[in-house]
Enzyme design. Sequence first.
Site, short mmCIF file in Angstrom:
data_model
loop_
_atom_site.label_atom_id
_atom_site.label_comp_id
_atom_site.label_asym_id
_atom_site.label_seq_id
_atom_site.Cartn_x
_atom_site.Cartn_y
_atom_site.Cartn_z
CB ILE A 74 37.80 42.83 37.64
CG1 ILE A 74 37.80 41.93 36.39
CG2 ILE A 74 37.62 42.04 38.93
CD1 ILE A 74 38.97 40.96 36.32
CB ALA A 75 32.44 44.10 36.38
CB ILE A 76 32.36 39.80 32.81
CG1 ILE A 76 33.87 39.88 32.62
CG2 ILE A 76 31.69 39.17 31.60
CD1 ILE A 76 34.52 38.57 32.31
CD GLU A 108 41.34 45.63 48.72
OE1 GLU A 108 42.34 46.08 49.28
OE2 GLU A 108 40.96 46.01 47.59
CG ASN A 113 32.30 37.04 44.53
OD1 ASN A 113 32.14 35.97 43.95
ND2 ASN A 113 32.32 38.20 43.91
CE1 TYR A 120 39.38 37.96 40.72
CE2 TYR A 120 38.67 37.98 43.00
CZ TYR A 120 38.58 38.47 41.70
OH TYR A 120 37.66 39.45 41.42
#
Length: 149
Positions: A74-76, A108, A113, A120
């Site tokens: 998942i990334a933005i 994970e 982070n 989350y």
Amino acid sequence: MTMTVKFRLMKVEDIDQVVEIEKQAFATPWSKEAFYNELTANQFSTYLVMEIDEQIIGYCGTWIVIDEAHITNIAILPKYRGKGLGYALLKAAMNVVKKLGALSMTLEVRTSNHIAQSLYKKLGFEAGGIRKNYYSDNNEDALVMWVKL
């Protein structure tokens, strides 16, 4: 100025934009071939993209095995971070996998982070264990997190 955020399933034509986000987000980014295989050959995968003005600014990949969804990535884009869009993207992904029959979701995250871990936790994920030396770039441990959908 309001941004109109849209979510949709990822298509093969989106791979170049997604790979660009991947390169900006991760020390060891996935290749074009990896995403292509996810979209065309992996029966377990579902990828969602997030768009603003027809530009993909984020994505989330999942695998659903039986009734468990696993977030693969998942990334933005960096310039869109800190605006609540990660929350919106993950919430959209959770809704998609739930409709596809998933009862729980796992992921994970690097133990360092804390920003991602905080996101989350806001969505109900809880720590479930540690995977030692999980990340190949620096052997950092991963925190495994779970949520019931």
